[in-house]
Design a protein around this motif. Structure first.
Motif, mmCIF file in Angstrom:
data_model
loop_
_atom_site.group_PDB
_atom_site.id
_atom_site.type_symbol
_atom_site.label_atom_id
_atom_site.label_comp_id
_atom_site.label_asym_id
_atom_site.label_seq_id
_atom_site.Cartn_x
_atom_site.Cartn_y
_atom_site.Cartn_z
ATOM 1 N N HIS A 1 0.833 -1.203 0.000
ATOM 2 C CA HIS A 1 0.000 0.000 0.000
ATOM 3 C C HIS A 1 0.864 1.249 0.000
ATOM 4 O O HIS A 1 0.603 2.225 -0.714
ATOM 5 C CB HIS A 1 -0.903 -0.040 1.227
ATOM 6 N N ARG A 2 1.933 1.202 0.811
ATOM 7 C CA ARG A 2 2.813 2.370 0.861
ATOM 8 C C ARG A 2 3.484 2.603 -0.475
ATOM 9 O O ARG A 2 3.611 3.734 -0.935
ATOM 10 C CB ARG A 2 3.881 2.167 1.927
ATOM 11 N N ILE A 3 3.907 1.527 -1.084
ATOM 12 C CA ILE A 3 4.579 1.667 -2.379
ATOM 13 C C ILE A 3 3.600 2.247 -3.386
ATOM 14 O O ILE A 3 3.953 3.119 -4.196
ATOM 15 C CB ILE A 3 5.125 0.299 -2.854
ATOM 16 N N LYS A 4 2.369 1.779 -3.293
ATOM 17 C CA LYS A 4 1.377 2.293 -4.255
ATOM 18 C C LYS A 4 1.157 3.790 -4.056
ATOM 19 O O LYS A 4 1.099 4.561 -5.015
ATOM 20 C CB LYS A 4 0.059 1.535 -4.075
ATOM 21 N N LEU A 5 1.060 4.188 -2.783
ATOM 22 C CA LEU A 5 0.864 5.613 -2.491
ATOM 23 C C LEU A 5 2.012 6.437 -3.044
ATOM 24 O O LEU A 5 1.814 7.513 -3.604
ATOM 25 C CB LEU A 5 0.787 5.840 -0.979
ATOM 26 N N LEU A 6 3.212 5.897 -2.889
ATOM 27 C CA LEU A 6 4.368 6.635 -3.379
ATOM 28 C C LEU A 6 4.338 6.729 -4.894
ATOM 29 O O LEU A 6 4.708 7.740 -5.472
ATOM 30 C CB LEU A 6 5.661 5.941 -2.931
ATOM 31 N N GLN A 7 3.868 5.675 -5.517
ATOM 32 C CA GLN A 7 3.843 5.707 -6.972
ATOM 33 C C GLN A 7 2.818 6.697 -7.477
ATOM 34 O O GLN A 7 3.018 7.336 -8.501
ATOM 35 C CB GLN A 7 3.497 4.316 -7.525
ATOM 36 N N GLU A 8 1.724 6.792 -6.755
ATOM 37 C CA GLU A 8 0.666 7.682 -7.234
ATOM 38 C C GLU A 8 1.038 9.143 -7.086
ATOM 39 O O GLU A 8 0.675 9.974 -7.911
ATOM 40 C CB GLU A 8 -0.625 7.421 -6.449
ATOM 41 N N GLU B 1 5.047 13.976 -5.605
ATOM 42 C CA GLU B 1 5.608 14.839 -4.579
ATOM 43 C C GLU B 1 6.013 13.999 -3.375
ATOM 44 O O GLU B 1 7.088 14.132 -2.811
ATOM 45 C CB GLU B 1 4.538 15.864 -4.195
ATOM 46 N N LEU B 2 5.107 13.095 -3.002
ATOM 47 C CA LEU B 2 5.357 12.244 -1.848
ATOM 48 C C LEU B 2 6.579 11.373 -2.100
ATOM 49 O O LEU B 2 7.422 11.183 -1.223
ATOM 50 C CB LEU B 2 4.121 11.355 -1.608
ATOM 51 N N GLN B 3 6.679 10.896 -3.340
ATOM 52 C CA GLN B 3 7.809 10.031 -3.646
ATOM 53 C C GLN B 3 9.113 10.799 -3.534
ATOM 54 O O GLN B 3 10.110 10.295 -3.011
ATOM 55 C CB GLN B 3 7.637 9.505 -5.072
ATOM 56 N N ARG B 4 9.094 12.014 -4.032
ATOM 57 C CA ARG B 4 10.308 12.831 -3.965
ATOM 58 C C ARG B 4 10.723 13.055 -2.522
ATOM 59 O O ARG B 4 11.887 12.955 -2.165
ATOM 60 C CB ARG B 4 10.033 14.185 -4.616
ATOM 61 N N LEU B 5 9.722 13.400 -1.694
ATOM 62 C CA LEU B 5 10.029 13.635 -0.287
ATOM 63 C C LEU B 5 10.553 12.365 0.356
ATOM 64 O O LEU B 5 11.507 12.392 1.126
ATOM 65 C CB LEU B 5 8.764 14.095 0.448
ATOM 66 N N HIS B 6 9.902 11.260 0.016
ATOM 67 C CA HIS B 6 10.304 9.980 0.609
ATOM 68 C C HIS B 6 11.728 9.661 0.233
ATOM 69 O O HIS B 6 12.547 9.295 1.068
ATOM 70 C CB HIS B 6 9.345 8.894 0.105
ATOM 71 N N LYS B 7 12.011 9.856 -1.074
ATOM 72 C CA LYS B 7 13.354 9.563 -1.530
ATOM 73 C C LYS B 7 14.359 10.454 -0.829
ATOM 74 O O LYS B 7 15.398 10.017 -0.361
ATOM 75 C CB LYS B 7 13.419 9.798 -3.047
ATOM 76 N N GLN B 8 13.984 11.710 -0.695
ATOM 77 C CA GLN B 8 14.938 12.654 -0.136
ATOM 78 C C GLN B 8 15.211 12.352 1.323
ATOM 79 O O GLN B 8 16.339 12.402 1.767
ATOM 80 C CB GLN B 8 14.365 14.062 -0.282
ATOM 81 N N PHE B 9 14.185 12.034 2.060
ATOM 82 C CA PHE B 9 14.380 11.951 3.494
ATOM 83 C C PHE B 9 14.631 10.543 3.982
ATOM 84 O O PHE B 9 15.523 10.309 4.767
ATOM 85 C CB PHE B 9 13.166 12.530 4.222
#
Lengths: 297, 547
Positions: free
Chosen positions: B76-83, B86-94
């Motif tokens: 579910h988390r991976i799906k949220l990040l894929q959708e 912005e969230l993915q960028r933040l996730h990747k960054q932090f």
């Protein structure tokens, strides 16, 4: 961003440049008495009269309505659509103005007033909006209304709520409120009014040339505004001021009950009386962050 | 998959408290997803245990235990990040950058995670309402009767007949095998279905175990007695349409009880239909009490027995129930006339004068417009109204007399005004766009705009975590704050870079945009420095401090 963004094709809906101009002139005697400038009330009125004539010359179907904003009351003093002898317009306006001043004086309860006093802007705004509503309901073909406030008295804080209501109702009816400040200081209320309703706010630098300002900027009808460049304010500062010192702050404390803003920690909210929780026994409690950008996005 | 993950978590939990004093361990996983999850925990656990003493060892263990992520949640988390880019960028960054842990990142986004769970059906399957689900299939030719017992039916039997459950736990596997047990039970049921009480008594006398099934259930009767004692007397027993006794005698069910008077010795072997019906109804309405897989009969029986015991224990320990009941009775069935007046404690409403507020707003709003003073001076003196109105009237009559002046404005003044206006308009046009609602951001190149917006959201994320970590009470928060501080200090040069990359006429606007971000970061740093200072001042007083 505000609630009812003017649609981009608004100006295509009504290609006409026929306008209904509601002019609200400030006739607060204490204000006019307190200023000491090149612009006396008589000069002001003559500029305004010339301006009204030029409006009526721009288009045969243009209408002008003048409302006087007095100290105790407001009233209509001129309506160009009322049938009357066309050569006597100025006369009748001045006549009605005198009568209005008399009436206003009779209603006056204060024997003396300090400083410029406050004029009833909220009253005249409401009257203007009512007239506009009447015009809206008169039929499918009607001129496009706008309101021009020639205001000089300072803002009366007691009228804030009424003025904001008037502004929102103008916004809803898509009636721009233009403001021309002839007084000493800027008016926050009218600044907001013009910003929210996408009108023009202007404080002339040279009051001698008031007529020039009026014809250059405020005579423009709504259709032409889509392609004319008109002066714009830099932007409205939406930052809040703290309740204790009235300083503008970027970060502070907020009462979670009534949302009053304080710049430093208080034990009790002074507005609603709710007691704030204990600060952590250690050094500093976490201040709430509160940010507003000064440039509107 | 799930069962594979569970042992790993248990293993790590056990490991974490005893383990990290040394030694190397190699973990084997079946899939990358497992490995990633475990890697998170191990990394986190290492970080915690590297520096803590005993006092904080509970917290990381607790934190690890909270992190029971199933694959579904991970997906579910991976799906949220894929959708959400912005969230993915933040996730990747932090998170990948090691500034925030996975848990911290998602801790503030619980709403997002919950959303999906709601899409899954939360309906639970209830118990079946069939009473006679155990129907024998009789073979017309031979004398054999077969009963089909599915785990579902067994569950229901255990729920409705506590005596059978108890017998099961007692007899199986000591005295008899499961198959024998159920054979005996089926025999008992068959006997009951023949309604031959005498035969039932006879067989019961022979077979002790069979007797258990044939006799009335003592446990049930005890339970019933207990329940009766706890009935709320304020219960509204008013009959409604469903309680129609007149038109449909016995609710349409056949009377089963025989009217013959039997010897008292046969009484215990009699089964009462109404009792069965009530018990069945009670069990079905209660729903599924235990959530055990139905395959293993023994575990079902044990689980049910446990819940019943727990209930019993609760009832016994809850001595207050009777007191509460009597309180409630007096409240519900009170006679209004006899009650005294009740004072509702209400805090007085105190609203400040709104004028005070708006006064301040006005001063505030006028500041950016700059000082007035365009040749207009206000003289504050006290004017009598008569005088004021008088002068106004005079001025009006003056106009009437003189009329409009010619020319209305001095041409030089007019020209000055016009050129002033033109200059003003042209200067603001290029800087601010056509309407006051247009923003500077739109006039910047797209990359710059996106960069700025991304910096803004990432600064907000950092600051959110930073401010929420104060006041610092544990080691964990301290390390977190240090991590965040380092990340924040790296933002300054990046913002500077953006400013320099923009064209010179936009530079001022961009610096205006960037200013609030810098201010926020500065405030955070100021707070951090002040805090550090205070700590070092206090550390003299507290040698046993958390650091």
């Amino acid at each position: 961003m505000y609630l009812h963004q003017v649609p981009t094709n608004f100006f295509d809906i009504f290609p006409d440049d026929v306008s209904l101009l509601m002019v609200l002139i400030d006739t607060n005697p204490f204000f006019w008495n307190s200023i000491n400038t090149s612009l006396s009330f008589s000069k002001f009125i003559s500029n305004v009269l010339a301006f009204l004539n030029s409006i009526l010359l721009l288009n045969q179907l243009n209408q002008v309505v003048v409302i006087a904003t007095g100290y105790n009351s407001c009233d209509y003093i001129f309506d160009s659509s009322a049938l009357q002898n066309h050569n006597q317009k100025g006369e009748s306006l001045l006549q009605k103005l005198e009568e209005f001043v008399d009436k206003d004086e009779s209603l006056c309860r204060d024997d003396s007033v300090d400083g410029p006093g406050f004029s009833l802007l909220s009253g005249s705004l409401s009257m203007a909006l009512c007239y506009i509503q009447k015009v809206f309901r008169s039929g499918p073909l009607h001129p496009r209304p706008r309101i021009l406030c020639l205001h000089g008295s300072p803002d009366g804080p007691g009228q804030y709520v009424a003025i904001m209501n008037a502004i929102f109702s103008a916004q809803r009816s898509m009636v721009p409120i233009d403001s021309c400040i002839i007084g000493a200081q800027h008016s926050a209320f009218l600044q907001q009014a013009s910003y929210i309703t996408s009108g023009i706010y202007l404080k002339p630098q040279l009051l001698d040339g008031l007529f020039q300002y009026l014809t250059t900027v405020f005579a423009t009808d709504l259709h032409s505004r889509s392609f004319l460049q008109l002066p714009k304010p830099v932007g409205v500062d939406f930052r809040a001021a703290c309740f204790c010192h009235k300083n503008t702050i970027d970060m502070g404390y907020i009462c979670s009950v009534c949302l009053s803003i304080f710049c430093k920690h208080h034990k009790k909210c002074s507005t609603c009386g709710s007691v704030f929780g204990q600060a952590q026994t250690q050094d500093s409690s976490t201040p709430d962050r509160k940010r507003k950008t000064s440039v509107d996005n | 998959m799930y069962s594979l993950l569970v042992p790993s978590f248990c293993a790590i939990n056990k490991l974490s408290s005893a383990l990290f004093q040394g030694g190397n361990y190699i973990f084997e996983f079946d899939s990358f997803a497992d490995r990633d999850i475990c890697r998170e925990f191990v990394a986190a656990a290492i970080a915690f245990h590297g520096e803590t003493g005993k006092s904080t060892s509970e917290k990381p263990a607790a934190a690890l235990q909270d992190e029971q992520l199933s694959t579904a949640e991970m997906e579910h988390r991976i799906k949220l990040l894929q959708e959400d880019n912005e969230l993915q960028r933040l996730h990747k960054q932090f998170v990948i950058g090691g500034i925030l842990t996975e848990a911290e990142f998602w801790a503030t986004r619980k709403k997002l995670l919950d959303q999906n769970d709601r899409r899954k059906p939360k309906q639970r399957v209830a118990l079946k309402n069939e009473m006679w689900s155990v129907k024998p299939l009789s073979d017309g030719q031979s004398n054999r009767v077969t009963f089909n017992l599915t785990p579902e039916i067994i569950h229901q039997i255990f729920a409705e007949k506590p005596a059978v459950r108890q017998a099961y736990l007692k007899f199986v596997p000591n005295k008899m095998s499961e198959k024998e047990f159920w054979t005996k039970y089926s025999r008992a049921e068959y006997l009951h279905s023949t309604k031959n009480v005498v035969a039932a008594a006879a067989e019961a006398a022979e077979d002790e175990e069979l007797a258990v099934f044939l006799k009335q259930d003592d446990m049930l009767t005890n339970e019933a007695r207990r329940k009766i004692r706890r009935v709320d007397p304020t219960l509204d027993m008013e009959a409604d349409v469903g309680d129609d006794y007149m038109h449909l005698p016995d609710h349409g069910l056949l009377r089963e009880e025989s009217k013959d008077v039997l010897d008292s010795q046969y009484e215990p072997y009699r089964r009462y239909f109404s009792q069965d019906l009530n018990q069945h109804a009670a069990v079905v309405l209660q729903g599924r009490v235990v959530d055990v897989e139905l395959g293993d009969t023994r575990s079902v029986a044990e689980a049910l027995a446990r819940t019943k015991q727990a209930e019993l224990a609760n009832e016994v320990s809850d001595g207050n129930l009777e007191k509460d009941l009597s309180h409630r009775i007096s409240r519900v069935a009170e006679i209004e006339d006899l009650q005294g007046p009740r004072d509702l404690a209400v805090a007085p409403l105190c609203i400040k004068d709104p004028r005070d507020y708006f006064d301040s707003q006005q001063a505030n709003a006028l500041k950016p417009l700059g000082d007035a003073g365009s040749g207009v001076k206000t003289l504050k003196f006290n004017v009598s109204s008569v005088e004021a109105y008088g002068s106004l009237r005079e001025l009006i009559s003056e106009i009437r007399v003189t009329g409009l002046s010619e020319p209305i404005t001095d041409p030089e003044v007019a020209f000055k005004v016009l050129s002033g206006l033109t200059q003003n308009i042209s200067s603001t046009k290029y800087h601010l766009g056509k309407s006051p609602h247009e923003s500077i951001l739109d006039s910047l190149p797209k990359v710059t705009k996106e960069d700025l917006l991304h910096h803004w959201t990432s600064i907000q994320e950092l600051l959110k975590h930073f401010w929420s970590s104060y006041p610092i009470t544990t080691k964990y928060l301290y390390t977190k704050v240090t991590r965040l501080k380092d990340a924040m200090s790296q933002v300054y040069p990046k913002l500077q870079e953006i400013k320099e990359s923009v064209q010179s006429d936009f530079r001022h606007q961009v610096s205006l945009l960037v200013q609030p971000m810098l201010q926020a970061l500065d405030a955070a740093f100021a707070h951090y420095d002040a805090d550090v200072q205070k700590r070092s001042a206090k550390s003299g007083e507290r040698p046993n401090g958390f650091m």
